[in-house]
Design an enzyme around this catalytic site. Structure first.
Site, mmCIF file in Angstrom:
data_model
loop_
_atom_site.group_PDB
_atom_site.id
_atom_site.type_symbol
_atom_site.label_atom_id
_atom_site.label_comp_id
_atom_site.label_asym_id
_atom_site.label_seq_id
_atom_site.Cartn_x
_atom_site.Cartn_y
_atom_site.Cartn_z
ATOM 1 N N HIS A 24 -3.725 4.398 4.513
ATOM 2 C CA HIS A 24 -4.751 3.375 4.741
ATOM 3 C C HIS A 24 -6.100 3.932 4.285
ATOM 4 O O HIS A 24 -6.781 3.351 3.447
ATOM 5 C CB HIS A 24 -4.815 2.964 6.211
ATOM 6 C CG HIS A 24 -6.027 2.137 6.509
ATOM 7 N ND1 HIS A 24 -6.196 0.872 6.012
ATOM 8 C CD2 HIS A 24 -7.164 2.432 7.188
ATOM 9 C CE1 HIS A 24 -7.375 0.404 6.388
ATOM 10 N NE2 HIS A 24 -7.982 1.326 7.094
ATOM 11 N N ARG A 63 0.869 -1.179 0.000
ATOM 12 C CA ARG A 63 0.000 0.000 0.000
ATOM 13 C C ARG A 63 0.903 1.224 0.000
ATOM 14 O O ARG A 63 1.466 1.586 1.022
ATOM 15 C CB ARG A 63 -0.874 -0.045 1.260
ATOM 16 C CG ARG A 63 -2.051 0.898 1.213
ATOM 17 C CD ARG A 63 -2.639 1.047 2.597
ATOM 18 N NE ARG A 63 -1.818 1.923 3.399
ATOM 19 C CZ ARG A 63 -1.566 1.753 4.693
ATOM 20 N NH1 ARG A 63 -2.033 0.732 5.359
ATOM 21 N NH2 ARG A 63 -0.823 2.627 5.338
ATOM 22 N N TYR A 79 3.991 5.286 11.538
ATOM 23 C CA TYR A 79 4.286 3.870 11.789
ATOM 24 C C TYR A 79 5.155 3.185 10.726
ATOM 25 O O TYR A 79 5.406 2.003 10.822
ATOM 26 C CB TYR A 79 2.980 3.065 12.002
ATOM 27 C CG TYR A 79 1.970 3.153 10.854
ATOM 28 C CD1 TYR A 79 2.123 2.371 9.718
ATOM 29 C CD2 TYR A 79 0.887 4.023 10.925
ATOM 30 C CE1 TYR A 79 1.214 2.455 8.679
ATOM 31 C CE2 TYR A 79 -0.026 4.110 9.888
ATOM 32 C CZ TYR A 79 0.135 3.328 8.769
ATOM 33 O OH TYR A 79 -0.767 3.405 7.743
HETATM 34 C C1 LIG Z 1 -14.404 -6.305 11.799
HETATM 35 C C2 LIG Z 1 -13.617 -5.042 11.698
HETATM 36 N N1 LIG Z 1 -12.625 -4.791 12.566
HETATM 37 C C3 LIG Z 1 -11.904 -3.658 12.466
HETATM 38 C C4 LIG Z 1 -12.177 -2.743 11.475
HETATM 39 C C5 LIG Z 1 -11.340 -1.493 11.341
HETATM 40 N N2 LIG Z 1 -10.486 -1.650 10.162
HETATM 41 C C6 LIG Z 1 -10.813 -1.097 8.983
HETATM 42 S S1 LIG Z 1 -9.724 -1.484 7.793
HETATM 43 C C7 LIG Z 1 -8.782 -2.381 8.865
HETATM 44 C C8 LIG Z 1 -7.521 -3.050 8.405
HETATM 45 C C9 LIG Z 1 -7.743 -4.114 7.406
HETATM 46 O O1 LIG Z 1 -6.513 -4.490 6.862
HETATM 47 P P1 LIG Z 1 -6.388 -5.450 5.654
HETATM 48 O O2 LIG Z 1 -7.356 -6.557 5.781
HETATM 49 O O3 LIG Z 1 -4.966 -5.781 5.493
HETATM 50 O O4 LIG Z 1 -6.885 -4.576 4.401
HETATM 51 P P2 LIG Z 1 -6.265 -3.232 3.821
HETATM 52 O O5 LIG Z 1 -6.974 -2.099 4.531
HETATM 53 O O6 LIG Z 1 -4.817 -3.235 4.060
HETATM 54 O O7 LIG Z 1 -6.608 -3.223 2.374
HETATM 55 C C10 LIG Z 1 -9.330 -2.397 10.140
HETATM 56 C C11 LIG Z 1 -8.749 -3.071 11.287
HETATM 57 C C12 LIG Z 1 -13.241 -3.022 10.591
HETATM 58 N N3 LIG Z 1 -13.565 -2.201 9.602
HETATM 59 N N4 LIG Z 1 -13.928 -4.185 10.707
#
Ligand SMILES: Cc1ncc(C[n+]2csc(CCOP(=O)(O)OP(=O)(O)O)c2C)c(N)n1
Ligand SMILES: [Mg+2]
Length: 391
Positions: A291, A287, A300
């Site tokens: 985020h 990425r 970070y």
């Molecule tokens: C069930 C849940 N827990 C926490 C969140 C908060 N949250 C949003 S995106 C994210 C990270 C997800 O990371 P990843 O699966 O690697 O996808 P990326 O954002 O890197 O594409 C989190 C923890 C959420 N949206 N849903």
């Protein structure tokens, strides 16, 4: 000091038979177990970071198609950059840019036909545009207008889910529906490295494997789940290694190499269509941006890390390949970039015509009949808008 005797209310148990307690055996005394061999995990790369191609693995795709793929990647990048500017200027809601993941996006979606299904995560502009979503539709959606969520006519996509990993069991359900009706369409769903830690995703893997669901799982390992690097949230950071434990054919592919993504996904789609069940592709990517627009990655991760990945940019790599093939030159790159930028700007004009806030409607979408306390709030809110002269 005297203590009052408290009568125990516990029933008297008959004494249990004596248990012989011994020290745990030394490791070498434990019976050797049969080692479970999960096999090697393939890592597919066809275009290296310098755009050099491994000719033995190069897929046969004609020039016009290669340019269409390149253009889709450039358009995705232009849209992301424009939306970031719009967000910073207060014209766009919070959204998740996919900068750096364009090859993963276009490569995974390219092998799907119109009748196949797609269940995306929230970081999927490239794939959604390829499937037929409009730029202004995505802009409306991320600016909070429900019209943007309408799935375009004839597009077999599910709405994305912000609840990490929650769409993956649903995607398996759709795949089972296809199978049970005897169709030969395939479902492809994508999610992040963080989603791999969600129970729902692991349940979906097991179910899909047991019932041979016609589905392709694409895990976009972009290195981070918000601020948490994959090494800190996964016992084994090569996430595809988990697949064989579920009985799912799994591989890693260089997610910044669009040709590797196309080949990996084509094979997985063919397997699903042939009735051979699910596959997992871990797209190893990065990425390169935020985020979401609410994030500041500088707190970070180090700049040097980002710079290292910038050198692996999926668009620059594919550009070199196309130049080596004589399909692109610097003028054509400039022209194509301008065309894509223009396309985004024209869509922004259409978005602006439609993105008119309707503050008087905010209470209208949830209930047929408002509960009394909400009705009270609605009346107070409307009175406030009247006082301020807001239509
Ligand atoms: C069930 C849940 N827990 C926490 C969140 C908060 N949250 C949003 S995106 C994210 C990270 C997800 O990371 P990843 O699966 O690697 O996808 P990326 O954002 O890197 O594409 C989190 C923890 C959420 N949206 N849903
Ligand atoms: Mg991630």
């Amino acid at each position: 000091m005297s203590h009052k005797a408290v009568k125990s209310s516990r029933p008297t148990l008959s004494p249990s038979p004596a248990v012989e307690v011994r020290a745990a055996p030394h490791r070498s005394e434990v019976m050797p177990r049969k080692k479970i061999d999960l096999g090697e995990i393939e890592y597919l790369r066809i275009l290296d970071e310098h755009g050099e191609v491994d000719e033995a693995l190069e897929p046969k795709i004609d020039g016009d198609e290669l340019l269409r793929i390149y253009r889709a990647m450039v358009l995705t990048r232009k849209l992301d950059i424009r939306m970031l500017t719009m967000q910073r200027q207060g014209e766009m809601g919070t959204f998740a840019p996919g900068i750096g993941q364009e090859a993963t996006q276009i490569g995974q979606i390219y092998p799907l036909g119109k009748d196949d299904w797609f269940s995306p995560s929230y970081r999927c502009f490239g794939a959604q545009l390829w499937r037929g979503w409009t730029i202004e539709g995505l802009m409306l959606l991320w600016d909070g207008f429900f019209e943007g969520f309408e799935i375009p006519q004839g597009v077999h996509d599910l709405p994305f889910s912000i609840v990490v990993g929650s769409h993956v069991p649903v995607a398996v359900g759709v795949a089972m529906g296809i199978k049970n009706r005897g169709g030969d369409a395939v479902m492809l769903t994508n999610f992040g490295d963080g989603a791999m830690s969600q129970g729902s995703v692991n349940e979906a893997f097991n179910f899909a494997s047991v019932y041979k669901a016609p589905i392709v799982f694409v895990c976009e390992n972009n290195g981070y789940a918000i601020s948490v690097p994959v090494e800190k949230q996964a016992g084994i950071s090569e996430l595809a290694r988990r697949g064989p434990g579920f009985g799912i054919r799994s591989m890693r592919a260089d997610g910044n190499d669009v040709l590797a993504m196309i080949v990996a996904t084509t094979e997985a789609v063919q397997r699903a269509r042939a009735g051979d069940g699910p596959s997992l592709i871990e797209a190893v990517t990065y990425r390169m941006s935020l985020h979401t627009t609410a994030d500041d990655p500088k707190v970070y991760r180090r700049d040097e890390e980002v710079e290292q990945w910038q050198a692996k940019c999926p668009i620059a790599r594919f550009e070199k390949y196309l130049m080596n093939k004589g399909l692109l030159d610097p003028q054509a790159i400039g022209r194509l970039g301008d065309e894509c930028e223009q396309e985004v700007l024209e869509a922004r004009t259409r978005f602006r015509e439609r993105a008119k806030a309707r503050p008087r409607e905010v209470f209208e979408m949830m209930y047929e009949e408002l509960p009394p306390e909400l009705d009270q709030q609605r009346r107070e809110y409307l009175a406030k808008l009247d006082r301020k002269g807001v239509q």
